[in-house]
Design a protein around this motif. Structure first.
Motif, mmCIF file in Angstrom:
data_model
loop_
_atom_site.group_PDB
_atom_site.id
_atom_site.type_symbol
_atom_site.label_atom_id
_atom_site.label_comp_id
_atom_site.label_asym_id
_atom_site.label_seq_id
_atom_site.Cartn_x
_atom_site.Cartn_y
_atom_site.Cartn_z
ATOM 1 N N VAL A 143 -19.149 -3.664 27.201
ATOM 2 C CA VAL A 143 -19.168 -3.252 25.791
ATOM 3 C C VAL A 143 -19.539 -1.776 25.662
ATOM 4 N N CYS A 144 -20.551 -1.368 26.385
ATOM 5 C CA CYS A 144 -20.983 0.029 26.323
ATOM 6 C C CYS A 144 -19.927 0.969 26.893
ATOM 7 N N ASN A 145 -19.240 0.540 27.931
ATOM 8 C CA ASN A 145 -18.172 1.366 28.496
ATOM 9 C C ASN A 145 -17.019 1.531 27.510
ATOM 10 N N VAL A 146 -16.676 0.453 26.823
ATOM 11 C CA VAL A 146 -15.602 0.535 25.817
ATOM 12 C C VAL A 146 -15.995 1.491 24.699
ATOM 13 N N LEU A 147 -17.231 1.394 24.237
ATOM 14 C CA LEU A 147 -17.704 2.315 23.201
ATOM 15 C C LEU A 147 -17.687 3.756 23.695
ATOM 16 N N ALA A 148 -18.088 3.951 24.960
ATOM 17 C CA ALA A 148 -18.088 5.302 25.525
ATOM 18 C C ALA A 148 -16.675 5.860 25.609
ATOM 19 N N VAL A 149 -15.708 5.020 25.964
ATOM 20 C CA VAL A 149 -14.309 5.463 26.015
ATOM 21 C C VAL A 149 -13.836 5.901 24.638
ATOM 22 N N LEU A 150 -14.134 5.092 23.614
ATOM 23 C CA LEU A 150 -13.721 5.437 22.246
ATOM 24 C C LEU A 150 -14.388 6.726 21.783
ATOM 25 N N MET A 151 -15.663 6.879 22.075
ATOM 26 C CA MET A 151 -16.381 8.086 21.667
ATOM 27 C C MET A 151 -15.846 9.322 22.382
ATOM 28 N N TYR A 152 -15.598 9.189 23.677
ATOM 29 C CA TYR A 152 -15.080 10.329 24.429
ATOM 30 C C TYR A 152 -13.638 10.664 24.030
ATOM 31 N N MET A 153 -12.877 9.677 23.604
ATOM 32 C CA MET A 153 -11.529 9.951 23.109
ATOM 33 C C MET A 153 -11.581 10.853 21.884
ATOM 34 N N THR A 154 -12.525 10.582 20.990
ATOM 35 C CA THR A 154 -12.669 11.452 19.818
ATOM 36 C C THR A 154 -13.138 12.845 20.223
ATOM 37 N N ALA A 155 -14.080 12.907 21.186
ATOM 38 C CA ALA A 155 -14.587 14.210 21.631
ATOM 39 C C ALA A 155 -13.497 15.018 22.327
ATOM 40 N N VAL A 160 -10.479 15.147 21.609
ATOM 41 C CA VAL A 160 -9.597 15.721 20.595
ATOM 42 C C VAL A 160 -10.340 16.719 19.711
ATOM 43 N N VAL A 161 -11.538 16.343 19.288
ATOM 44 C CA VAL A 161 -12.288 17.156 18.321
ATOM 45 C C VAL A 161 -12.794 18.448 18.940
ATOM 46 N N TRP A 162 -13.306 18.397 20.166
ATOM 47 C CA TRP A 162 -13.883 19.612 20.757
ATOM 48 C C TRP A 162 -12.878 20.764 20.866
ATOM 49 N N PRO A 163 -11.685 20.554 21.437
ATOM 50 C CA PRO A 163 -10.731 21.682 21.493
ATOM 51 C C PRO A 163 -10.317 22.178 20.112
ATOM 52 N N VAL A 164 -10.144 21.246 19.172
ATOM 53 C CA VAL A 164 -9.689 21.643 17.830
ATOM 54 C C VAL A 164 -10.706 22.555 17.162
ATOM 55 N N TYR A 165 -11.971 22.164 17.166
ATOM 56 C CA TYR A 165 -13.003 22.938 16.477
ATOM 57 C C TYR A 165 -13.427 24.169 17.270
ATOM 58 N N SER A 166 -13.512 24.060 18.597
ATOM 59 C CA SER A 166 -14.039 25.177 19.380
ATOM 60 C C SER A 166 -13.031 26.306 19.528
ATOM 61 N N PHE A 167 -11.736 25.972 19.609
ATOM 62 C CA PHE A 167 -10.725 27.010 19.797
ATOM 63 C C PHE A 167 -10.122 27.507 18.485
ATOM 64 N N ARG A 168 -10.390 26.802 17.392
ATOM 65 C CA ARG A 168 -9.766 27.182 16.125
ATOM 66 C C ARG A 168 -10.155 28.584 15.702
ATOM 67 N N PHE A 217 -12.253 20.615 29.633
ATOM 68 C CA PHE A 217 -11.776 19.959 30.851
ATOM 69 C C PHE A 217 -12.739 18.855 31.286
ATOM 70 N N MET A 218 -14.037 19.151 31.267
ATOM 71 C CA MET A 218 -15.027 18.162 31.681
ATOM 72 C C MET A 218 -15.055 16.961 30.739
ATOM 73 N N THR A 219 -14.795 17.200 29.459
ATOM 74 C CA THR A 219 -14.725 16.087 28.505
ATOM 75 C C THR A 219 -13.588 15.152 28.865
ATOM 76 N N CYS A 220 -12.422 15.709 29.161
ATOM 77 C CA CYS A 220 -11.277 14.882 29.554
ATOM 78 C C CYS A 220 -11.541 14.187 30.887
ATOM 79 N N LEU A 221 -12.199 14.890 31.803
ATOM 80 C CA LEU A 221 -12.509 14.298 33.104
ATOM 81 C C LEU A 221 -13.461 13.118 32.959
#
Length: 284
Positions: free
Chosen positions: A214-226, A228-236, A259-263
């Motif tokens: 359960v925790c791994n699934v939640l971590a996957v969902l959270m990291y999926m948002t990160a 996407v969100v990190w490059p959009v906000y940081s590079f904008r 890169f580390m977020t995707c990794l």
């Protein structure tokens, strides 16, 4: 009565640890002989070598005198987690030091880079010995999901270090969410590692394997948002950078964090899939 067991030093893993102990000592001694630099990456490199030197020496002494059996922890889990952590730490320190400092013209720095990479190879060989030697595999951290937990926590540490070069993440709510994702998942991974080494999993009130999924699934969902969100906000608002040729440029740090977020997302996906396989497919 304390008995000396010389076999712990003459076996393959014992010899590897002796060489690791010597090379880490040589590495940080070469660097320290030149001086110090007040930078996060410099501190990280020195900490990695000194930490691995101290823990490897501690493991050698405890196993030599048979004191490891008297410590109320899972020794196999501890050594498995440490060998993987040391491998990642020394590898990162080797790359970072070679990129940032080896070209400063000091022969000691070049020598330290070489010995650091040699130390990484030794720790990687030790991980292979522990992972594939059947009598050594007795705990969760010796399995692939356990080793992935160490990798996930380590990657989060790299992200935190890089955040030190980019302090504007508090300005945007999206980046605040990403930092929260990194922190929450890191805390969870560390709790799992500590609980495993401390033999606390049996006291958990719920089935550990299912809670882990359960925790791994939640971590996957959270990291999926990160992811996407990190490059959009940081590079904008950072479309280009005049210092991109410098390794310590904040722009480059944004790229490393992305890169580390995707990794880490990939690591959590593999962790989740493997945990599902162990829980449901293997049992059926």
């Amino acid at each position: 009565m304390v008995k000396v067991d010389l076999k712990t030093l003459t076996g393959p893993i014992g010899i590897l640890r002796i060489l690791e102990f010597i090379l880490t000592c040589v590495t940080f001694s070469l660097v320290a002989s030149v001086g110090t630099v007040n930078q996060s990456f410099w501190v990280w490199c020195m900490f990695s070598w000194c930490f691995c030197f101290a823990i490897t020496f501690l493991i050698l002494i405890l196993e030599l005198f048979g004191l490891n059996s008297k410590i109320p922890i899972s020794w196999s889990d501890f050594t498995a987690a440490y060998s993987m952590l040391a491998t990642l730490m020394v590898l990162t320190a080797s790359i970072v030091f070679s990129v940032f400092y080896a070209d400063l013209g000091f022969g000691e720095f070049i020598g330290a880079s070489v010995t650091s990479f040699l130390t990484f190879i030794l720790y990687a060989i030790e991980v292979g010995f522990i992972r594939f030697k059947s009598e050594e595999i007795s705990g969760f951290l010796s399995t692939i999901p356990g080793l992935l937990k160490v990798i996930e926590a380590f990657i989060a540490c790299i992200i935190f270090i890089c955040l030190g070069y980019y302090i504007n993440y508090w300005v945007y709510p999206g980046l605040q969410w990403c930092v929260a994702v990194y922190s929450i998942c890191f805390i969870f991974a560390m709790l799992i590692i500590i609980a495993t080494i401390g033999k606390l999993l049996t006291r958990f009130p719920a089935p550990f394997s299912k809670v882990l999924i359960v925790c791994n699934v939640l971590a996957v969902l959270m990291y999926m948002t990160a992811a996407v969100v990190w490059p959009v906000y940081s590079f904008r608002n950072n479309l280009s950078s005049s210092c991109s040729h410098s390794p310590k440029c904040p722009w480059n740090m944004l790229v490393v964090i992305s890169f580390m977020t995707c990794l880490n997302l990939v690591a959590y996906i593999v962790d989740t899939v493997y945990s599902f396989r162990l829980q449901f497919i293997t049992q059926t």
